[in-house]
Each structure stands twice: as structure tokens, then as C-alpha cells.
Design a protein around this motif. Structure first.
Motif, PDB file in Angstrom:
ATOM      1  N   GLU A 109       2.970  -4.486   8.858  1.00 48.86           N
ATOM      2  CA  GLU A 109       4.403  -4.232   8.672  1.00 48.86           C
ATOM      3  C   GLU A 109       4.648  -3.228   7.554  1.00 48.86           C
ATOM      4  OE1 GLU A 109       6.751  -7.716   8.033  1.00 48.86           O
ATOM      5  OE2 GLU A 109       6.173  -8.620   9.962  1.00 48.86           O
ATOM      6  N   ALA A 110       5.716  -2.495   7.717  1.00 46.40           N
ATOM      7  CA  ALA A 110       6.221  -1.646   6.632  1.00 46.40           C
ATOM      8  C   ALA A 110       7.739  -1.653   6.712  1.00 46.40           C
ATOM      9  CB  ALA A 110       5.683  -0.226   6.741  1.00 46.40           C
ATOM     10  N   PHE A 122       0.829  -1.203   0.000  1.00 49.89           N
ATOM     11  CA  PHE A 122       0.000   0.000   0.000  1.00 49.89           C
ATOM     12  C   PHE A 122       0.868   1.260   0.000  1.00 49.89           C
ATOM     13  CE2 PHE A 122      -1.978   3.073   3.104  1.00 49.89           C
ATOM     14  CZ  PHE A 122      -2.877   3.625   2.230  1.00 49.89           C
ATOM     15  N   LEU A 123       1.876   1.295   0.844  1.00 47.98           N
ATOM     16  CA  LEU A 123       2.749   2.472   0.898  1.00 47.98           C
ATOM     17  C   LEU A 123       3.507   2.653  -0.414  1.00 47.98           C
ATOM     18  CD1 LEU A 123       4.219   2.102   4.509  1.00 47.98           C
ATOM     19  CD2 LEU A 123       2.304   3.514   3.776  1.00 47.98           C
ATOM     20  N   HIS A 169      -6.810  -1.856   0.986  1.00 48.11           N
ATOM     21  CA  HIS A 169      -6.698  -3.268   1.354  1.00 48.11           C
ATOM     22  C   HIS A 169      -5.309  -3.827   1.076  1.00 48.11           C
ATOM     23  CE1 HIS A 169      -8.067  -3.603  -2.929  1.00 48.11           C
ATOM     24  NE2 HIS A 169      -7.147  -4.551  -2.943  1.00 48.11           N
ATOM     25  N   ASP A 170      -4.522  -3.107   0.269  1.00 44.24           N
ATOM     26  CA  ASP A 170      -3.163  -3.583  -0.010  1.00 44.24           C
ATOM     27  C   ASP A 170      -2.224  -3.388   1.181  1.00 44.24           C
ATOM     28  OD1 ASP A 170      -3.658  -4.562  -2.531  1.00 44.24           O
ATOM     29  OD2 ASP A 170      -3.225  -2.642  -3.522  1.00 44.24           O
ATOM     30  N   MET A 171      -2.706  -2.733   2.251  1.00 43.88           N
ATOM     31  CA  MET A 171      -1.839  -2.591   3.427  1.00 43.88           C
ATOM     32  C   MET A 171      -1.724  -3.907   4.194  1.00 43.88           C
ATOM     33  SD  MET A 171      -3.979  -0.581   6.420  1.00 43.88           S
ATOM     34  CE  MET A 171      -4.518   0.813   5.440  1.00 43.88           C
ATOM     35  N   PHE A 172      -2.691  -4.806   3.952  1.00 42.22           N
ATOM     36  CA  PHE A 172      -2.728  -6.054   4.712  1.00 42.22           C
ATOM     37  C   PHE A 172      -2.027  -7.185   3.949  1.00 42.22           C
ATOM     38  CE2 PHE A 172      -6.722  -3.825   5.917  1.00 42.22           C
ATOM     39  CZ  PHE A 172      -6.367  -3.545   7.214  1.00 42.22           C
ATOM     40  N   PRO A 173      -1.596  -8.201   4.676  1.00 42.04           N
ATOM     41  CA  PRO A 173      -1.088  -9.401   4.001  1.00 42.04           C
ATOM     42  C   PRO A 173      -2.214 -10.022   3.176  1.00 42.04           C
ATOM     43  CG  PRO A 173      -0.681  -9.504   6.379  1.00 42.04           C
ATOM     44  CD  PRO A 173      -1.565  -8.333   6.141  1.00 42.04           C
ATOM     45  N   SER A 174      -1.858 -10.803   2.175  1.00 39.04           N
ATOM     46  CA  SER A 174      -2.889 -11.370   1.301  1.00 39.04           C
ATOM     47  C   SER A 174      -3.826 -12.260   2.119  1.00 39.04           C
ATOM     48  CB  SER A 174      -2.260 -12.167   0.167  1.00 39.04           C
ATOM     49  OG  SER A 174      -1.588 -13.288   0.683  1.00 39.04           O
TER      50      SER A 174
END
Ligand SMILES: [Zn+2]
Length: 266
Positions: free
Chosen positions: A236-237, A172-173, A196-201
Motif C-alpha cells: 500500500e501507499a 519507504f516512500l 524493507h520499509d516498503m513492507f508492513p512490519s
């Protein structure tokens, strides 16, 4: 959708400079600045020192944010939450005091039967909320609001907090980091940026479990009409990703406030 921001004063340099939203097109924030100015604070960013050494219950109420969440002292709560609408960001803004993403209209979150409109997402580096005394390197606030109970009451806010620890680079970032304007006050249109792309699949907002408590805005006028939902699942980032946001916004976390008999439920 109008942007709105309520980033916190920077802890390290709060007394000297203060922090706040610099968005020009932000009615809730402008109202907040007006209230703050009327109360003797300076919306320009300069703040009276007593704002930072305030007496709870006198200068502010007893429902201030952020707080340190003690995970073993929470109560069992019963809440309903329903997410509606899309999750695609349309614009990224460098407000100087935070990096903020704007979204299209019509994205709502229903919490305990009340429908809140999603207004914006912004970042704090480091985190404002603590869990069991731990500060995380970054925290995201997804700010929602609905009209207050009467014409002269402030809006009711719903703020979803997502804590971020250092780890794998976050997709996401990566979708907008290169688009953040380097100049304060500038914004850029963005595409293909999805929350939603900030989360793991396989994980999404419907999988999140929250701590909930009643609190406040974390910048003047510290309005105490916020339902806080702090996600238990920490995402995580990459260290470089977090550092890039911190370089743009500085250390913009308000210090932790006392609970004063408030319960945190989950
Ligand atoms: Zn915030």
C-alpha cells in the motif's frame, strides 16, 4: 553500480513523445538506445509510430512485457531465490520519465542458481503488469542483471515487480519523497532509505510469493532476456504519495502484450 532504466512508453502520449531512460551514466541503457537508434527508433524520446503498432514476431519477438497475469491459469513452478547484501538506497534521480533509486554495489539476488546484481529501482504510474485485468496505480521495478551467455548477447535481466494499491502511507516512500529533485536529470544523495520499509512490519522479501514468466524490457529495444518476478503480495501507499511520483514521471506504463503460449508459473 551503474544505473540503468527501462521505463515504458507512456500509454497516453506514447505516439507523440515516446519515453525512455535519460540517464547519462548507464551502459546497459546506452547500449539499448544505440540498438534502438540502429533499428530506426529515436533514443531522444521521439519514436516512429510503427514502434507502437508493432507486429509481434516481426517487429519484436513473442516474449514481450508487460502482460496481464490470469491467476487461475498459472502453472506450478519450482524456483529458488536468495537475496544477499543490503537494501539501503544511496541516491534518488528524477529522470523525467521515471523516478529512480540507486543503490550501492554488492546487492545481489540469486534466481535459479544465477547471481544477478541489483542495479536500480524505478516507478511506473500506473502499473504495467495487470493481475486478472486489474491495473494498479503504481508498480516498482527492481532491476537486476548479469552478463549474457556470450560476449555479443545482451545481459540477462531479473526484474522484480512490486504492485502498489492505494491505502496507508508507505514508510519507504516517505523516506525519500521530499528528496526527489523537481528538475529532470537531477539527482540527490539520500540516507536512511531502506527497501524493507516498503513492507508492513514483520514482512520482508523472503515472505514474497511471485508469479514468474519470461518477458522483455518494456522500452526499446524490448530485449527478450528478462525473467520477471511479479509479487503476489500487493503493498500500500497513500494516494498523495502515488500522485507525487506520477506528477514527476507522468503516465509511463507500456500497454499490455499478448502471452503467445507463454506460461506463467508461481
Ligand atoms: Zn520498469
Amino acid at each position: 553500480m551503474k544505473p540503468q532504466s527501462w521505463v515504458s512508453p507512456a500509454l497516453a502520449i506514447a505516439i507523440a513523445t515516446g519515453m525512455g531512460c535519460t540517464s547519462k551514466s548507464c551502459p546497459p541503457c546506452e547500449a539499448a538506445k544505440a540498438q534502438a537508434a540502429a533499428a530506426g527508433h529515436h533514443a531522444s524520446g521521439k519514436s516512429d509510430s510503427n514502434e507502437y503498432y508493432a507486429l509481434p514476431g516481426i517487429d519484436h519477438g513473442l516474449l514481450q512485457s508487460p502482460v496481464n497475469i490470469l491467476s487461475h491459469e498459472t502453472e506450478h513452478g519450482k524456483h529458488t531465490i536468495v537475496y544477499r547484501g543490503g537494501d539501503e538506497a544511496e541516491v534518488v534521480r528524477n529522470l523525467g520519465t521515471t523516478v529512480q533509486l540507486g543503490f550501492g554495489r554488492g546487492i545481489t539476488t540469486e534466481f535459479d542458481g544465477h547471481v544477478y546484481e541489483f542495479m536500480q529501482l524505478h516507478f511506473h504510474t500506473p502499473s504495467e503488469h495487470l493481475i486478472d485485468g486489474i491495473t494498479y496505480p503504481m508498480e516498482m521495478h527492481l532491476v537486476h542483471s548479469r552478463p549474457g551467455p556470450s560476449a555479443d548477447s545482451p545481459p540477462a535481466y531479473l526484474s522484480i515487480s512490486i504492485l502498489v494499491r492505494m491505502g496507508e502511507a508507505n514508510r519507504f516512500l516517505d523516506e525519500f519523497l521530499d528528496a526527489i529533485p523537481t528538475k529532470k536529470g537531477k539527482s540527490t544523495q539520500i540516507h536512511d532509505v531502506f527497501l524493507h520499509d516498503m513492507f508492513p512490519s514483520g514482512f520482508n522479501f523472503n515472505n514474497i510469493h511471485y508469479y514468474h514468466y519470461k518477458g522483455s524490457l518494456t522500452t526499446p529495444p524490448y530485449t527478450e532476456s528478462v525473467d520477471w518476478l511479479v509479487a503476489k503480495e500487493v503493498i500500500e501507499a497513500g494516494p498523495a504519495q502515488i500522485q507525487r511520483i506520477n506528477l514527476l514521471e507522468g503516465n509511463n506504463a507500456r500497454h499490455v502484450q499478448a502471452l503467445y503460449r507463454r506460461e506463467i508459473d508461481e
